[in-house]
Scaffold this motif. Structure first.
Motif, PDB file in Angstrom:
ATOM      1  N   SER A  18       1.432  -1.088   0.313  1.00  0.00           N
ATOM      2  CA  SER A  18       0.074   0.044  -0.580  1.00  0.00           C
ATOM      3  C   SER A  18       0.784   1.545  -0.052  1.00  0.00           C
ATOM      4  O   SER A  18       0.512   2.502   0.433  1.00  0.00           O
ATOM      5  CB  SER A  18      -1.172  -0.026   0.945  1.00  0.00           C
ATOM      6  N   GLN A  19       2.414   1.013   0.154  1.00  0.00           N
ATOM      7  CA  GLN A  19       2.594   2.611   0.432  1.00  0.00           C
ATOM      8  C   GLN A  19       4.233   2.357  -0.755  1.00  0.00           C
ATOM      9  O   GLN A  19       5.112   3.206  -1.081  1.00  0.00           O
ATOM     10  CB  GLN A  19       3.811   2.878   1.396  1.00  0.00           C
ATOM     11  N   THR A  20       4.211   1.434  -1.886  1.00  0.00           N
ATOM     12  CA  THR A  20       4.966   0.925  -3.055  1.00  0.00           C
ATOM     13  C   THR A  20       4.436   1.688  -4.511  1.00  0.00           C
ATOM     14  O   THR A  20       3.186   1.239  -4.997  1.00  0.00           O
ATOM     15  CB  THR A  20       5.526  -0.043  -2.849  1.00  0.00           C
ATOM     16  N   ALA A  21       4.981   2.585  -4.959  1.00  0.00           N
ATOM     17  CA  ALA A  21       4.428   3.011  -6.083  1.00  0.00           C
ATOM     18  C   ALA A  21       5.932   2.409  -7.264  1.00  0.00           C
ATOM     19  O   ALA A  21       5.484   1.363  -6.761  1.00  0.00           O
ATOM     20  CB  ALA A  21       4.889   4.592  -6.184  1.00  0.00           C
ATOM     21  N   TYR A  22       4.691   2.610  -8.273  1.00  0.00           N
ATOM     22  CA  TYR A  22       5.495   2.464  -9.657  1.00  0.00           C
ATOM     23  C   TYR A  22       6.127   3.221 -10.348  1.00  0.00           C
ATOM     24  O   TYR A  22       5.576   3.950 -10.900  1.00  0.00           O
ATOM     25  CB  TYR A  22       4.392   0.930  -9.865  1.00  0.00           C
ATOM     26  N   PHE A  23       7.420   2.612 -10.747  1.00  0.00           N
ATOM     27  CA  PHE A  23       8.053   3.622 -12.426  1.00  0.00           C
ATOM     28  C   PHE A  23       7.261   2.673 -13.341  1.00  0.00           C
ATOM     29  O   PHE A  23       8.225   1.940 -13.881  1.00  0.00           O
ATOM     30  CB  PHE A  23       8.937   3.548 -11.526  1.00  0.00           C
ATOM     31  N   LYS A  24       6.934   3.665 -13.685  1.00  0.00           N
ATOM     32  CA  LYS A  24       6.167   2.803 -15.028  1.00  0.00           C
ATOM     33  C   LYS A  24       7.233   3.435 -16.205  1.00  0.00           C
ATOM     34  O   LYS A  24       7.410   1.965 -16.929  1.00  0.00           O
ATOM     35  CB  LYS A  24       4.671   3.499 -15.645  1.00  0.00           C
ATOM     36  N   CYS A  25       7.768   4.222 -16.435  1.00  0.00           N
ATOM     37  CA  CYS A  25       8.491   4.256 -17.159  1.00  0.00           C
ATOM     38  C   CYS A  25       9.556   5.864 -17.458  1.00  0.00           C
ATOM     39  O   CYS A  25       8.876   6.845 -17.340  1.00  0.00           O
ATOM     40  CB  CYS A  25       7.730   4.727 -19.112  1.00  0.00           C
ATOM     41  N   ASN A  26      11.057   5.191 -17.926  1.00  0.00           N
ATOM     42  CA  ASN A  26      11.462   6.348 -17.978  1.00  0.00           C
ATOM     43  C   ASN A  26      11.748   6.246 -19.368  1.00  0.00           C
ATOM     44  O   ASN A  26      13.084   5.105 -19.606  1.00  0.00           O
ATOM     45  CB  ASN A  26      12.669   6.229 -16.988  1.00  0.00           C
ATOM     46  N   THR A  27      12.336   7.372 -19.923  1.00  0.00           N
ATOM     47  CA  THR A  27      12.676   7.806 -21.402  1.00  0.00           C
ATOM     48  C   THR A  27      13.897   8.724 -21.581  1.00  0.00           C
ATOM     49  O   THR A  27      12.852   9.652 -20.998  1.00  0.00           O
ATOM     50  CB  THR A  27      11.313   7.472 -22.138  1.00  0.00           C
TER      51      THR A  27
END
Length: 188
Positions: free
Chosen positions: A89-98
């Motif tokens: 519940s306290q974890t984000a998601y790094f979707k994309c780094n470009t």
């Protein structure tokens, strides 16, 4: 490039077309489009804080970072929350780094990540997980994320295979992607 001043700012809808264009060049056709950019950016906005950022050289978009805020994304079979040292519940998601190929190696990706982490902390995140492309040239994606404090959780062969069958044109495998995703996490 050394004499250029890169500016960073929150991503907003005025940049969507440029983000999709750069994302297509770097990640391949079918990865990012005008529909999913709206969905993805919205997942990164929470409590009045936007965790999505862009890098500009003058008016030219040269990089972007897309994130999902904690509690605004769902784990799937490619995630291993039982192996994380953070609460889901306290974890984000790094979707994309470009980052544009001509601008790599100058710290743009790292600066975008720092801005995102600061925003995600304001949203209540204590960690961020991501799936890094093992087949990136020289395994640069995993090397970059490791240098920024990322820890390997687990490798996931075939993570993008179904996407490739549904129209994603992987830059390495085309429409039959067999690339490996390295699930990695950074604790804040």
């Amino acid at each position: 490039m050394q004499d250029r001043k890169i500016r960073y700012q929150e991503l907003d809808e005025s940049h969507f077309s440029a983000v999709v264009a750069l994302g297509t060049i770097v990640h391949g056709d079918g990865y990012l489009d005008e529909k999913n950019i709206v969905e993805w950016v919205n997942k990164g906005c929470k409590d009045g804080v936007n965790s999505n950022f862009i890098a500009l050289d003058g008016d030219k978009l040269v990089g972007f970072r897309l994130c999902y805020s904690p509690q605004q994304w769902q784990t799937d079979k490619w995630c291993s929350p039982q192996l994380w040292k953070s609460e889901q519940s306290q974890t984000a998601y790094f979707k994309c780094n470009t980052v544009d190929a001509n601008y790599r190696g100058y710290g743009i990706g790292s600066n975008l990540l720092k801005l995102a982490v600061d925003a995600l902390k304001k949203q209540g995140a204590t960690a961020g997980v991501s799936h890094l492309w093992r087949q990136s040239p020289g395994n640069s994606a995993v090397k970059y994320f490791t240098k920024c404090g990322g820890e390997l959780v687990k490798d996931h062969p075939g993570k993008w295979h179904q996407d490739s069958l549904e129209g994603y044109d992987c830059p390495i495998c085309s429409f039959n992607c067999s690339c490996v995703a390295a699930e990695m996490i950074i604790y804040f």
